[in-house]
Motif scaffolding. Structure first.
Motif, PDB file in Angstrom:
ATOM      1  N   UNK A 117       0.815  -1.217   0.000  1.00 25.64           N
ATOM      2  CA  UNK A 117       0.000   0.000   0.000  1.00 25.64           C
ATOM      3  C   UNK A 117       0.852   1.272   0.000  1.00 25.64           C
ATOM      4  N   UNK A 118       1.829   1.343   0.893  1.00 23.90           N
ATOM      5  CA  UNK A 118       2.648   2.560   0.975  1.00 23.90           C
ATOM      6  C   UNK A 118       3.415   2.783  -0.329  1.00 23.90           C
ATOM      7  N   UNK A 119       4.001   1.712  -0.870  1.00 23.38           N
ATOM      8  CA  UNK A 119       4.725   1.816  -2.138  1.00 23.38           C
ATOM      9  C   UNK A 119       3.790   2.294  -3.245  1.00 23.38           C
ATOM     10  N   UNK A 120       2.619   1.638  -3.339  1.00 21.37           N
ATOM     11  CA  UNK A 120       1.662   1.987  -4.397  1.00 21.37           C
ATOM     12  C   UNK A 120       1.215   3.443  -4.283  1.00 21.37           C
ATOM     13  N   UNK A 121       0.915   3.880  -3.079  1.00 21.99           N
ATOM     14  CA  UNK A 121       0.455   5.264  -2.903  1.00 21.99           C
ATOM     15  C   UNK A 121       1.545   6.270  -3.246  1.00 21.99           C
ATOM     16  N   UNK A 122       2.783   5.964  -2.868  1.00 23.39           N
ATOM     17  CA  UNK A 122       3.892   6.871  -3.204  1.00 23.39           C
ATOM     18  C   UNK A 122       4.126   6.940  -4.713  1.00 23.39           C
ATOM     19  N   UNK A 123       4.110   5.782  -5.365  1.00 29.91           N
ATOM     20  CA  UNK A 123       4.293   5.765  -6.825  1.00 29.91           C
ATOM     21  C   UNK A 123       3.137   6.503  -7.508  1.00 29.91           C
ATOM     22  N   UNK A 124       1.920   6.306  -6.998  1.00 29.01           N
ATOM     23  CA  UNK A 124       0.749   6.978  -7.589  1.00 29.01           C
ATOM     24  C   UNK A 124       0.901   8.505  -7.518  1.00 29.01           C
ATOM     25  N   UNK A 125       1.390   9.001  -6.385  1.00 27.47           N
ATOM     26  CA  UNK A 125       1.601  10.456  -6.256  1.00 27.47           C
ATOM     27  C   UNK A 125       2.623  10.945  -7.278  1.00 27.47           C
ATOM     28  N   UNK A 126       3.700  10.189  -7.440  1.00 30.13           N
ATOM     29  CA  UNK A 126       4.734  10.592  -8.403  1.00 30.13           C
ATOM     30  C   UNK A 126       4.196  10.550  -9.835  1.00 30.13           C
ATOM     31  N   UNK A 127       3.411   9.512 -10.145  1.00 28.18           N
ATOM     32  CA  UNK A 127       2.836   9.401 -11.496  1.00 28.18           C
ATOM     33  C   UNK A 127       1.899  10.587 -11.750  1.00 28.18           C
ATOM     34  N   UNK A 128       1.083  10.927 -10.755  1.00 33.93           N
ATOM     35  CA  UNK A 128       0.156  12.062 -10.901  1.00 33.93           C
ATOM     36  C   UNK A 128       0.911  13.363 -11.146  1.00 33.93           C
ATOM     37  N   UNK A 129       2.029  13.536 -10.456  1.00 33.03           N
ATOM     38  CA  UNK A 129       2.812  14.767 -10.621  1.00 33.03           C
ATOM     39  C   UNK A 129       3.381  14.895 -12.029  1.00 33.03           C
ATOM     40  N   UNK A 130       3.500  13.770 -12.756  1.00 29.00           N
ATOM     41  CA  UNK A 130       3.988  13.800 -14.140  1.00 29.00           C
ATOM     42  C   UNK A 130       2.854  14.046 -15.136  1.00 29.00           C
ATOM     43  N   UNK A 131       1.631  14.290 -14.609  1.00 28.29           N
ATOM     44  CA  UNK A 131       0.533  14.661 -15.496  1.00 28.29           C
ATOM     45  C   UNK A 131      -0.371  13.532 -15.932  1.00 28.29           C
ATOM     46  N   UNK A 132      -0.209  12.351 -15.361  1.00 28.15           N
ATOM     47  CA  UNK A 132      -1.076  11.231 -15.706  1.00 28.15           C
ATOM     48  C   UNK A 132      -2.225  11.148 -14.714  1.00 28.15           C
ATOM     49  N   UNK A 133      -3.380  10.620 -15.173  1.00 30.65           N
ATOM     50  CA  UNK A 133      -4.464  10.271 -14.255  1.00 30.65           C
ATOM     51  C   UNK A 133      -4.135   8.880 -13.719  1.00 30.65           C
ATOM     52  N   UNK A 134      -4.222   8.698 -12.423  1.00 36.45           N
ATOM     53  CA  UNK A 134      -3.855   7.394 -11.864  1.00 36.45           C
ATOM     54  C   UNK A 134      -4.876   6.937 -10.830  1.00 36.45           C
ATOM     55  N   UNK A 135      -5.207   5.653 -10.904  1.00 42.28           N
ATOM     56  CA  UNK A 135      -6.045   5.009  -9.895  1.00 42.28           C
ATOM     57  C   UNK A 135      -5.219   3.873  -9.316  1.00 42.28           C
ATOM     58  N   UNK A 136      -5.285   3.726  -8.008  1.00 44.35           N
ATOM     59  CA  UNK A 136      -4.527   2.689  -7.333  1.00 44.35           C
ATOM     60  C   UNK A 136      -5.467   1.661  -6.724  1.00 44.35           C
ATOM     61  N   UNK A 137      -5.179   0.392  -6.949  1.00 46.00           N
ATOM     62  CA  UNK A 137      -5.874  -0.707  -6.280  1.00 46.00           C
ATOM     63  C   UNK A 137      -4.804  -1.654  -5.749  1.00 46.00           C
ATOM     64  N   UNK A 138      -5.211  -2.514  -4.820  1.00 47.75           N
ATOM     65  CA  UNK A 138      -4.209  -3.291  -4.083  1.00 47.75           C
ATOM     66  C   UNK A 138      -4.307  -4.797  -4.289  1.00 47.75           C
ATOM     67  N   UNK A 139      -5.137  -5.232  -5.243  1.00 41.89           N
ATOM     68  CA  UNK A 139      -5.209  -6.668  -5.557  1.00 41.89           C
ATOM     69  C   UNK A 139      -5.769  -6.864  -6.965  1.00 41.89           C
ATOM     70  N   UNK A 140      -5.604  -8.080  -7.452  1.00 37.69           N
ATOM     71  CA  UNK A 140      -6.021  -8.388  -8.812  1.00 37.69           C
ATOM     72  C   UNK A 140      -7.522  -8.287  -9.031  1.00 37.69           C
ATOM     73  N   UNK A 141      -8.301  -8.733  -8.065  1.00 37.76           N
ATOM     74  CA  UNK A 141      -9.756  -8.677  -8.211  1.00 37.76           C
ATOM     75  C   UNK A 141     -10.225  -7.226  -8.351  1.00 37.76           C
TER      76      UNK A 141
END
Length: 143
Positions: free
Chosen positions: A13-37
């Motif tokens: 979760x922490x890794x995903x949320x940090x990466x999501x923030x960085x991706x957003x700062x580069x101008x992409x729309x990002x949604x984060x989920x934590x499992x395959x389902x």
């Protein structure tokens, strides 16, 4: 210009949320989920351009999630990101249709570049499909 929609799938979760923030700062729309389902449900709700997918997750693992994504939406580009996978798993993923494979730890700039490349490939594919559609329509009018 179209903004890339990114789905980030990682059970750390922490890794995903940090990466999501960085991706957003580069101008992409990002949604984060934590499992395959959750990833499969998100794919039903939003047309993502690129999925960044962890291999080792509880429940539906990354390769099974990749298979379902490619069955439902083959046009979506998938980048496999894992700290637990082997080169063999990465090759398996690419053979199943993944765009590329990156091992953790990853430099964010390297991940960003892979996302940008995957998005560009999707845009080119969409343009080719539109050209084919227009060509078919033109040919039908000529008949």
């Amino acid at each position: 210009m179209k903004t890339a929609r990114i789905l980030l799938v990682d059970d750390e979760v922490a890794f995903a949320n940090n990466i999501a923030k960085l991706i957003s700062k580069r101008g992409f729309e990002v949604k984060t989920v934590y499992d395959g389902e959750s990833a499969i449900r998100a794919m039903d709700e939003i047309d993502f351009d690129v999925v960044v997918l962890d291999l080792k997750m509880p429940g539906l693992d990354g390769l099974s999630t990749l298979k379902l994504i490619k069955t439902k939406k083959p046009e979506v580009e998938v980048i496999i990101l894992t700290g637990h996978g082997s080169m063999e798993s990465g090759i398996d993923g690419i053979e199943m249709g993944a765009f590329d494979f990156i091992m953790k730890p990853v430099r964010f700039d390297d991940l960003h570049e892979k996302i940008r490349e995957a998005f560009q490939r999707k845009l080119v594919q969409e343009e080719l499909e539109e050209n084919d559609r227009l060509t078919d329509a033109f040919m039908r009018k000529m008949d």
